[in-house]
Design a protein around this motif. Sequence first.
Motif, mmCIF file in Angstrom:
data_model
loop_
_atom_site.group_PDB
_atom_site.id
_atom_site.type_symbol
_atom_site.label_atom_id
_atom_site.label_comp_id
_atom_site.label_asym_id
_atom_site.label_seq_id
_atom_site.Cartn_x
_atom_site.Cartn_y
_atom_site.Cartn_z
ATOM 1 N N PHE A 1 -44.365 -17.745 -38.739
ATOM 2 C CA PHE A 1 -43.548 -16.757 -38.017
ATOM 3 C C PHE A 1 -42.228 -16.564 -38.756
ATOM 4 C CE2 PHE A 1 -40.803 -15.605 -34.266
ATOM 5 C CZ PHE A 1 -41.393 -14.383 -33.996
ATOM 6 N N GLY A 2 -41.394 -17.567 -38.817
ATOM 7 C CA GLY A 2 -40.224 -17.580 -39.689
ATOM 8 C C GLY A 2 -39.076 -16.681 -39.283
ATOM 9 N N LYS A 3 -39.154 -16.084 -38.122
ATOM 10 C CA LYS A 3 -38.135 -15.113 -37.717
ATOM 11 C C LYS A 3 -36.768 -15.760 -37.516
ATOM 12 C CE LYS A 3 -37.520 -11.417 -34.280
ATOM 13 N NZ LYS A 3 -38.167 -10.724 -33.129
ATOM 14 N N PHE A 4 -36.766 -17.043 -37.171
ATOM 15 C CA PHE A 4 -35.506 -17.699 -36.825
ATOM 16 C C PHE A 4 -35.038 -18.678 -37.900
ATOM 17 C CE2 PHE A 4 -37.557 -16.796 -32.630
ATOM 18 C CZ PHE A 4 -36.738 -15.718 -32.316
ATOM 19 N N VAL A 5 -35.367 -18.361 -39.156
ATOM 20 C CA VAL A 5 -34.848 -19.141 -40.283
ATOM 21 C C VAL A 5 -34.055 -18.180 -41.167
ATOM 22 C CG1 VAL A 5 -35.408 -20.589 -42.256
ATOM 23 C CG2 VAL A 5 -36.821 -20.706 -40.193
ATOM 24 N N PRO A 6 -32.738 -18.329 -41.260
ATOM 25 C CA PRO A 6 -31.902 -17.363 -41.982
ATOM 26 C C PRO A 6 -32.017 -17.494 -43.501
ATOM 27 C CG PRO A 6 -30.549 -19.103 -41.048
ATOM 28 C CD PRO A 6 -31.935 -19.326 -40.527
ATOM 29 N N HIS A 7 -31.521 -16.464 -44.164
ATOM 30 C CA HIS A 7 -31.629 -16.354 -45.618
ATOM 31 C C HIS A 7 -30.994 -17.539 -46.333
ATOM 32 C CE1 HIS A 7 -30.563 -13.914 -49.479
ATOM 33 N NE2 HIS A 7 -31.657 -14.598 -49.643
ATOM 34 N N HIS A 8 -29.837 -17.976 -45.890
ATOM 35 C CA HIS A 8 -29.140 -19.049 -46.606
ATOM 36 C C HIS A 8 -29.957 -20.336 -46.589
ATOM 37 C CE1 HIS A 8 -27.826 -20.677 -42.679
ATOM 38 N NE2 HIS A 8 -27.614 -21.798 -43.353
ATOM 39 N N MET B 1 -38.611 -7.336 -45.025
ATOM 40 C CA MET B 1 -37.290 -7.750 -45.487
ATOM 41 C C MET B 1 -37.259 -9.249 -45.759
ATOM 42 S SD MET B 1 -33.639 -7.607 -43.485
ATOM 43 C CE MET B 1 -34.115 -8.961 -42.420
ATOM 44 N N HIS B 2 -37.800 -10.050 -44.842
ATOM 45 C CA HIS B 2 -37.804 -11.498 -45.015
ATOM 46 C C HIS B 2 -38.669 -11.914 -46.200
ATOM 47 C CE1 HIS B 2 -36.139 -13.162 -41.007
ATOM 48 N NE2 HIS B 2 -35.691 -11.932 -41.192
ATOM 49 N N ALA B 3 -39.715 -11.166 -46.475
ATOM 50 C CA ALA B 3 -40.657 -11.541 -47.535
ATOM 51 C C ALA B 3 -39.995 -11.571 -48.907
ATOM 52 C CB ALA B 3 -41.845 -10.583 -47.542
ATOM 53 N N THR B 4 -38.938 -10.807 -49.090
ATOM 54 C CA THR B 4 -38.267 -10.773 -50.397
ATOM 55 C C THR B 4 -37.607 -12.110 -50.730
ATOM 56 O OG1 THR B 4 -36.210 -9.914 -49.437
ATOM 57 C CG2 THR B 4 -37.847 -8.301 -50.179
ATOM 58 N N ALA C 1 -39.083 -15.150 -50.182
ATOM 59 C CA ALA C 1 -40.049 -16.232 -50.302
ATOM 60 C C ALA C 1 -40.646 -16.339 -51.702
ATOM 61 C CB ALA C 1 -41.169 -16.026 -49.290
ATOM 62 N N ASP C 2 -41.237 -17.504 -51.978
ATOM 63 C CA ASP C 2 -42.008 -17.696 -53.204
ATOM 64 C C ASP C 2 -43.427 -17.157 -53.039
ATOM 65 O OD1 ASP C 2 -40.171 -19.465 -54.955
ATOM 66 O OD2 ASP C 2 -40.131 -20.449 -52.998
ATOM 67 N N LEU C 3 -43.923 -17.175 -51.819
ATOM 68 C CA LEU C 3 -45.249 -16.640 -51.511
ATOM 69 C C LEU C 3 -45.256 -16.185 -50.067
ATOM 70 C CD1 LEU C 3 -48.293 -16.209 -52.229
ATOM 71 C CD2 LEU C 3 -48.688 -18.547 -51.405
ATOM 72 N N THR C 4 -45.875 -15.034 -49.814
ATOM 73 C CA THR C 4 -45.956 -14.496 -48.462
ATOM 74 C C THR C 4 -47.408 -14.273 -48.083
ATOM 75 O OG1 THR C 4 -43.809 -13.390 -48.645
ATOM 76 C CG2 THR C 4 -45.313 -12.579 -46.954
ATOM 77 N N LEU C 5 -47.753 -14.697 -46.861
ATOM 78 C CA LEU C 5 -49.061 -14.447 -46.264
ATOM 79 C C LEU C 5 -48.853 -13.570 -45.042
ATOM 80 C CD1 LEU C 5 -50.396 -18.132 -46.244
ATOM 81 C CD2 LEU C 5 -50.564 -16.471 -48.109
ATOM 82 N N VAL C 6 -49.706 -12.570 -44.866
ATOM 83 C CA VAL C 6 -49.615 -11.704 -43.693
ATOM 84 C C VAL C 6 -50.939 -11.718 -42.949
ATOM 85 C CG1 VAL C 6 -47.837 -10.199 -44.655
ATOM 86 C CG2 VAL C 6 -50.243 -9.647 -45.025
ATOM 87 N N ASN C 7 -50.884 -11.540 -41.634
ATOM 88 C CA ASN C 7 -52.098 -11.618 -40.823
ATOM 89 C C ASN C 7 -52.809 -10.281 -40.668
ATOM 90 O OD1 ASN C 7 -49.814 -10.877 -39.046
ATOM 91 N ND2 ASN C 7 -51.377 -10.821 -37.446
ATOM 92 N N LEU D 1 -49.733 -3.882 -46.569
ATOM 93 C CA LEU D 1 -49.624 -4.839 -47.668
ATOM 94 C C LEU D 1 -48.849 -4.268 -48.854
ATOM 95 C CD1 LEU D 1 -50.570 -7.738 -48.166
ATOM 96 C CD2 LEU D 1 -52.588 -6.809 -49.316
ATOM 97 N N SER D 2 -48.982 -2.969 -49.094
ATOM 98 C CA SER D 2 -48.316 -2.350 -50.242
ATOM 99 C C SER D 2 -46.795 -2.356 -50.109
ATOM 100 C CB SER D 2 -48.814 -0.917 -50.428
ATOM 101 O OG SER D 2 -48.505 -0.121 -49.292
ATOM 102 N N ARG D 3 -46.289 -2.539 -48.901
ATOM 103 C CA ARG D 3 -44.843 -2.576 -48.696
ATOM 104 C C ARG D 3 -44.248 -3.949 -49.011
ATOM 105 N NH1 ARG D 3 -43.378 -0.855 -42.847
ATOM 106 N NH2 ARG D 3 -41.310 -1.270 -43.735
ATOM 107 N N PHE D 4 -45.079 -4.964 -49.060
ATOM 108 C CA PHE D 4 -44.601 -6.325 -49.291
ATOM 109 C C PHE D 4 -44.490 -6.591 -50.788
ATOM 110 C CE2 PHE D 4 -45.990 -6.606 -44.938
ATOM 111 C CZ PHE D 4 -45.173 -7.575 -44.376
ATOM 112 N N PRO D 5 -43.776 -7.639 -51.187
ATOM 113 C CA PRO D 5 -43.632 -7.961 -52.610
ATOM 114 C C PRO D 5 -44.983 -8.211 -53.282
ATOM 115 C CG PRO D 5 -42.055 -9.205 -51.300
ATOM 116 C CD PRO D 5 -42.972 -8.543 -50.328
ATOM 117 N N ASP D 6 -45.054 -7.966 -54.576
ATOM 118 C CA ASP D 6 -46.273 -8.243 -55.335
ATOM 119 C C ASP D 6 -46.673 -9.705 -55.141
ATOM 120 O OD1 ASP D 6 -46.241 -5.675 -56.273
ATOM 121 O OD2 ASP D 6 -45.367 -6.172 -58.232
ATOM 122 N N GLY D 7 -47.970 -9.925 -55.007
ATOM 123 C CA GLY D 7 -48.467 -11.281 -54.816
ATOM 124 C C GLY D 7 -48.650 -11.667 -53.367
#
Length: 336
Positions: free
Chosen positions: A87-94, A122-125, A127-133, A138-144
């Motif tokens: 989920f990760g919604k409540f973990v800030p960028h810093h 926005m949050h996906a930018t 991460a080192d790797l993003t998984l979506v359900n 998908l094309s809007r998310f970062p490559d990989g």
Amino acid sequence: MVVEPGPAFSVQDVYNGWCSGLAQIGAEVVPYNHGVCLSMFQRAMFEDPKLCGWFNPWSFDQVVMLASDMLLAHAVKTRPDVVVLVFGKFVPHHTIRALQSLGIRVVYHFTESPYEDDLQVMHATWADLTLVNDPQNLSRFPDGTLYQPHCYDPAIHHPDGRAVEWDFTFTGTGYDSRVEFLEAVDFGDLRVRLEGNWPTVTDDSPIRRYLGDDLEACLDNPDTADLYRASAMSANIYRKESNRPDLSDGVAVGPREVELAACGTFFLREPRPEGDELFPMLPTFSSPDEFSELLAWWASHPAERETAAHQALSVIADRTFEQAARRLIRTLERLS
């Protein structure tokens, strides 16, 4: 490290599944109870002698920061190779950047696609790797970025011990769209049970009699699986609520569809591309009237129900959290 989502609804089941699946393949799993930390800071009260009362000194944004600082401290102590944020919604960028500065790779598993993809993109930018359900955007998310199908845990979701007590059950969040739909269904004299969080259902609602006394009592996943095994029929009704109206239509099946199939429970489903490919043996509906007609027909055809449920079980046999964990490790090894 696998980080708890915060909200203790169906996304908690995904967190539990990752912990179980990773442990099954031999990974050392360090859980982080992020939801507990969020609740602690939200509910902490301090006495103010001047006001002769108690107060909580923190805004919600400050609560998020405090809980995330504890997450970071836990990572410093345990030094995981990878942090998986469910989920990760409540973990800030810093916090993400601080974890990465320690040489820890951060994986997001977003569970709210396509409904909340504006925020998740926005949050996906970070991460080192993003998984979506759901791969709809998908094309809007970062490559990989990878599509991670919904999974089940065979220790919880299985058909063993099926004993039908209810003709129809449904468990989930009582979004307004679901309430409106089910209120228009004719259940006839079927034995019906609804479970989950349904706070907006009024006493004069036609579905109120199918709910228990507590309209906000969410079932734990093992209890949900028990309910499925006690059900002749169920259904999957997708939520219509989203950040924007054009984000409400997805491609992937929902978690309950996979879990229902794994429990050997027959269910009606709303059409979606992946569901149409996986479950052509299960009937689709587009309106409460059609839903009512299908319920009546399938209720009187138990042999056909059993055949369809058996076929649905066979097609999702490999969709376990253990297999998802193996795929995640292989992906991370390729990215090394």
